[in-house]
Design an enzyme around this catalytic site. Structure first.
Site, PDB file in Angstrom:
ATOM      1  N   GLU A 221       1.722  -5.758   8.161  1.00  0.00           N
ATOM      2  CA  GLU A 221       3.098  -6.272   8.235  1.00  0.00           C
ATOM      3  C   GLU A 221       3.682  -6.247   9.644  1.00  0.00           C
ATOM      4  O   GLU A 221       4.514  -7.091   9.988  1.00  0.00           O
ATOM      5  CB  GLU A 221       4.021  -5.485   7.286  1.00  0.00           C
ATOM      6  CG  GLU A 221       3.810  -5.752   5.807  1.00  0.00           C
ATOM      7  CD  GLU A 221       2.723  -4.887   5.176  1.00  0.00           C
ATOM      8  OE1 GLU A 221       1.987  -4.200   5.909  1.00  0.00           O
ATOM      9  OE2 GLU A 221       2.611  -4.919   3.934  1.00  0.00           O
TER      10      GLU A 221
ATOM     11  N   GLY B 278       1.091  -6.658   0.647  1.00  0.00           N
ATOM     12  CA  GLY B 278       1.433  -6.468  -0.768  1.00  0.00           C
ATOM     13  C   GLY B 278       0.203  -6.381  -1.660  1.00  0.00           C
ATOM     14  O   GLY B 278       0.262  -5.794  -2.748  1.00  0.00           O
TER      15      GLY B 278
ATOM     16  N   ALA C 284       2.158 -10.518   0.381  1.00  0.00           N
ATOM     17  CA  ALA C 284       3.297 -11.297  -0.106  1.00  0.00           C
ATOM     18  C   ALA C 284       3.185 -12.685   0.514  1.00  0.00           C
ATOM     19  O   ALA C 284       2.546 -12.855   1.556  1.00  0.00           O
ATOM     20  CB  ALA C 284       4.591 -10.623   0.312  1.00  0.00           C
TER      21      ALA C 284
ATOM     22  N   GLU D 174      -0.844  -2.863  -1.403  1.00  0.00           N
ATOM     23  CA  GLU D 174       0.144  -2.086  -2.164  1.00  0.00           C
ATOM     24  C   GLU D 174      -0.046  -2.258  -3.672  1.00  0.00           C
ATOM     25  O   GLU D 174       0.165  -1.324  -4.443  1.00  0.00           O
ATOM     26  CB  GLU D 174       1.558  -2.518  -1.753  1.00  0.00           C
ATOM     27  CG  GLU D 174       1.887  -2.105  -0.325  1.00  0.00           C
ATOM     28  CD  GLU D 174       3.152  -2.750   0.195  1.00  0.00           C
ATOM     29  OE1 GLU D 174       3.175  -4.002   0.321  1.00  0.00           O
ATOM     30  OE2 GLU D 174       4.122  -2.030   0.471  1.00  0.00           O
TER      31      GLU D 174
END
Ligand code: COA
Length: 259
Positions: free
Chosen positions: A135, A112, A66, A115
């Site tokens: 993260e 992300g 992200a 993911e």
């Protein structure tokens, strides 16, 4: 449709979505999430598309996570809303898409990005691919489904270690963990994934959609087997199942209509 952060193309029946912010290692900012949602809707709606590939621009990154530059202003409620929006409009939609969506991981797949690859139906990686959920280095946890999908794939203990240490693993380690199906040379990656997509696209689309549904509904209890029996039965109401059996018995190649 033209996008600011994506490049898309349709090659016969295979739709390729390239996340195109190479200067930011293809990090998922709000625009990427919004545009990915539109591109995935296109996969659902466009009858010419039988399968899709998601990859990143350049040789360095699939998606490096992200976009961290959007994080400083977030509070708890906004963080939860960001995760919910991403999961509902992109990640869940990819996972439950009735058409195959394959991740072609061409470099860093972190946070992300990892993911995003995990939400795809399966992953093919280049030899320079790297995976991780870093993260915790930012005081965060995965928010686009990583704690769930990675655990399902690699098991509790490996998922715990990866998400607690934030370590980055190689394509080979990811293959040993069962994250990656196949590793290919970087220059071969897109062609290889297109080849696999091309094979899938010769099969009956309604059967492929039910394979996805059944595997997504994987369940050790009787519920999983009951679901499979129901979906197996449904196949017999399709013209393609009649065509498949007839073609086999007539010793010819089936011509599937998707009906
Ligand atoms: N969000 C926003 N920008 C990012 C980013 C992210 N997740 N990942 C990389 N970038 C940006 C960098 O800020 C840099 O931008 P700049 O040139 O304007 O400074 C550019 O992409 C190149 O990255 P850089 O860090 O210089 O490359 P590197 O080769 O030294 O390191 C990584 C590569 C992937 C190890 C490193 O970029 C990294 O750790 N990224 C963050 C990974 C992460 O924590 N992801 C989870 C987020 S929840």
């Amino acid at each position: 449709m033209s996008y600011q952060t994506l490049q898309t193309s349709l090659d016969d029946t295979v739709y390729t979505i390239i996340i195109n912010r190479p200067d930011k290692l293809n990090a998922l900012n709000r625009t990427v999430i919004e545009e990915l949602s539109v591109a995935i809707d296109e996969v659902y709606k466009n009858d010419q598309i039988k399968s899709a590939i998601i990859t990143g621009a350049g040789e360095k990154a699939f998606v490096a996570g992200a976009d961290i530059s959007e994080f400083l202003k977030l509070d708890g409620a906004a963080g939860e809303a960001l995760a919910r929006k991403g999961q509902q409009t992109v990640f869940d939609k990819i996972e439950t898409c009735p058409k195959p969506i394959i991740a072609a991981v061409n470099g860093f797949a972190l946070g992300g990005g990892c993911e995003l690859a995990l939400a795809c139906h399966f992953i093919i990686a280049s030899s320079n691919a790297k995976f991780g959920q870093p993260e915790v280095n930012l005081g965060l946890i995965p928010g686009y489904g990583g704690t769930q999908r990675l655990t399902q794939l690699v098991g509790k203990n490996r998922a715990m270690q990866l998400m607690m240490t934030g370590e980055i693993i190689s394509a080979e380690e990811a293959q040993q963990y069962g994250i990656v199906n196949k590793i290919v040379a970087p220059a071969e990656l897109l062609n290889e994934v297109k080849k696999i997509s091309g094979v899938i696209n010769t099969k009956a689309p309604l059967a492929i959609a039910r394979v996805i549904e059944c595997i997504n509904n994987f369940d050790h209890t009787q519920q999983g087997y009951d679901f499979e029996m129901k979906k197996f039965g449904e196949c017999f109401d399709t013209a393609d199942a009649k065509e498949g059996a007839a073609a086999f018995l007539e010793k010819r190649k089936p011509v599937f209509s998707g009906k």
